[in-house]
Scaffold this motif. Structure first.
Motif, PDB file in Angstrom:
ATOM      1  N   ASN A 196      -9.606  81.751 115.230  1.00  0.00           N
ATOM      2  CA  ASN A 196      -8.383  82.506 115.522  1.00  0.00           C
ATOM      3  C   ASN A 196      -7.222  83.016 114.690  1.00  0.00           C
ATOM      4  N   GLN A 197      -7.152  82.057 113.387  1.00  0.00           N
ATOM      5  CA  GLN A 197      -6.459  82.458 112.370  1.00  0.00           C
ATOM      6  C   GLN A 197      -6.740  83.574 111.896  1.00  0.00           C
ATOM      7  N   GLN A 198      -8.272  83.609 111.701  1.00  0.00           N
ATOM      8  CA  GLN A 198      -8.937  84.748 110.966  1.00  0.00           C
ATOM      9  C   GLN A 198      -8.754  86.144 111.803  1.00  0.00           C
ATOM     10  N   LEU A 199      -8.914  86.003 113.154  1.00  0.00           N
ATOM     11  CA  LEU A 199      -8.788  87.040 114.083  1.00  0.00           C
ATOM     12  C   LEU A 199      -7.249  87.593 114.039  1.00  0.00           C
ATOM     13  N   GLU A 200      -6.218  86.449 113.846  1.00  0.00           N
ATOM     14  CA  GLU A 200      -5.076  87.093 113.690  1.00  0.00           C
ATOM     15  C   GLU A 200      -4.665  87.762 112.449  1.00  0.00           C
ATOM     16  N   GLU A 201      -5.208  87.177 111.125  1.00  0.00           N
ATOM     17  CA  GLU A 201      -5.119  87.899 110.039  1.00  0.00           C
ATOM     18  C   GLU A 201      -5.774  89.297 110.125  1.00  0.00           C
ATOM     19  N   ALA A 202      -7.023  89.372 110.609  1.00  0.00           N
ATOM     20  CA  ALA A 202      -7.632  90.690 110.694  1.00  0.00           C
ATOM     21  C   ALA A 202      -7.109  91.704 111.727  1.00  0.00           C
ATOM     22  N   ASN A 203      -6.352  91.291 112.639  1.00  0.00           N
ATOM     23  CA  ASN A 203      -5.383  92.208 113.470  1.00  0.00           C
ATOM     24  C   ASN A 203      -4.212  92.684 112.657  1.00  0.00           C
ATOM     25  N   GLU A 204      -3.650  91.883 112.021  1.00  0.00           N
ATOM     26  CA  GLU A 204      -2.684  92.288 111.203  1.00  0.00           C
ATOM     27  C   GLU A 204      -2.906  93.199 110.156  1.00  0.00           C
ATOM     28  N   LYS A 205      -4.254  92.983 109.574  1.00  0.00           N
ATOM     29  CA  LYS A 205      -4.715  94.048 108.685  1.00  0.00           C
ATOM     30  C   LYS A 205      -5.069  95.334 109.271  1.00  0.00           C
ATOM     31  N   LEU A 206      -5.490  95.128 110.457  1.00  0.00           N
ATOM     32  CA  LEU A 206      -6.040  96.328 111.212  1.00  0.00           C
ATOM     33  C   LEU A 206      -4.537  97.148 111.559  1.00  0.00           C
ATOM     34  N   LYS A 207      -3.640  96.278 111.921  1.00  0.00           N
ATOM     35  CA  LYS A 207      -2.470  97.207 112.392  1.00  0.00           C
ATOM     36  C   LYS A 207      -1.703  98.136 111.249  1.00  0.00           C
ATOM     37  N   SER A 208      -2.014  97.414 110.018  1.00  0.00           N
ATOM     38  CA  SER A 208      -1.411  97.823 108.824  1.00  0.00           C
ATOM     39  C   SER A 208      -2.472  98.930 108.487  1.00  0.00           C
ATOM     40  N   VAL A 209      -3.483  99.185 108.427  1.00  0.00           N
ATOM     41  CA  VAL A 209      -4.623 100.316 108.429  1.00  0.00           C
ATOM     42  C   VAL A 209      -4.295 101.388 109.146  1.00  0.00           C
ATOM     43  N   MET A 210      -4.014 100.915 110.689  1.00  0.00           N
ATOM     44  CA  MET A 210      -4.026 102.078 111.474  1.00  0.00           C
ATOM     45  C   MET A 210      -2.518 102.823 111.564  1.00  0.00           C
ATOM     46  N   ALA A 211      -1.602 102.007 110.902  1.00  0.00           N
ATOM     47  CA  ALA A 211      -0.179 102.717 110.821  1.00  0.00           C
ATOM     48  C   ALA A 211      -0.351 103.720 109.343  1.00  0.00           C
ATOM     49  N   ASN A 212      -1.179 103.239 108.501  1.00  0.00           N
ATOM     50  CA  ASN A 212      -1.622 104.008 107.239  1.00  0.00           C
ATOM     51  C   ASN A 212      -2.332 105.384 107.634  1.00  0.00           C
ATOM     52  N   VAL A 213      -3.152 105.211 108.724  1.00  0.00           N
ATOM     53  CA  VAL A 213      -3.935 106.281 109.082  1.00  0.00           C
ATOM     54  C   VAL A 213      -3.149 107.214 109.818  1.00  0.00           C
ATOM     55  N   ALA A 214      -2.308 106.779 110.645  1.00  0.00           N
ATOM     56  CA  ALA A 214      -1.575 107.714 111.494  1.00  0.00           C
ATOM     57  C   ALA A 214      -0.424 108.194 110.550  1.00  0.00           C
ATOM     58  N   ALA A 215      -0.175 107.794 109.538  1.00  0.00           N
ATOM     59  CA  ALA A 215       0.837 108.457 108.542  1.00  0.00           C
ATOM     60  C   ALA A 215       0.042 109.649 107.789  1.00  0.00           C
ATOM     61  N   LEU A 216      -1.189 109.225 107.724  1.00  0.00           N
ATOM     62  CA  LEU A 216      -2.063 110.235 106.828  1.00  0.00           C
ATOM     63  C   LEU A 216      -2.376 111.488 107.719  1.00  0.00           C
ATOM     64  N   GLU A 217      -2.521 111.097 108.934  1.00  0.00           N
ATOM     65  CA  GLU A 217      -2.872 112.087 110.040  1.00  0.00           C
ATOM     66  C   GLU A 217      -1.790 112.854 110.402  1.00  0.00           C
ATOM     67  N   GLU A 218      -0.306 112.652 110.230  1.00  0.00           N
ATOM     68  CA  GLU A 218       0.695 113.177 110.426  1.00  0.00           C
ATOM     69  C   GLU A 218       0.847 114.191 109.231  1.00  0.00           C
ATOM     70  N   LYS A 219       0.548 113.593 108.166  1.00  0.00           N
ATOM     71  CA  LYS A 219       0.808 114.654 106.771  1.00  0.00           C
ATOM     72  C   LYS A 219      -0.318 115.571 106.776  1.00  0.00           C
TER      73      LYS A 219
END
Length: 85
Positions: free
Chosen positions: A36-59
């Motif tokens: 569960n801890q690893q899942l939470e860390e992976a979800n946080e990393k995914l959230k960060s990557v998805m935010a980065n992807v959204a910013a890049l798509e906007e650009k």
């Protein structure tokens, strides 16, 4: 006395069964908590990557729009030059 001995034997047997179950379940509980801890860390990393992807798509969208506007302007200029000849 036999009833007391039977109750004591039943108690001891139940304690032994409980111990066996605890010995089996406790490592699984620890593994679950770690997973569960690893899942939470992976979800946080995914959230960060998805935010980065959204910013890049906007650009990318903005740059594509600018490119289309520049190409339209270039075409207008080329048409004006071709019409002037």
């Amino acid at each position: 006395k036999n009833q007391a001995a039977a109750g004591l034997c039943s108690f001891v047997l139940n304690i032994v069964m409980y111990y066996d179950i605890v010995v089996t379940v406790e490592p699984k509980r620890k593994a679950l908590a770690e997973a569960n801890q690893q899942l939470e860390e992976a979800n946080e990393k995914l959230k960060s990557v998805m935010a980065n992807v959204a910013a890049l798509e906007e650009k990318l969208s903005q740059l594509t729009k600018e490119l289309e506007e520049a190409n339209a302007s270039k075409k207008e200029a080329m048409d004006a030059v071709a019409g002037g000849e």
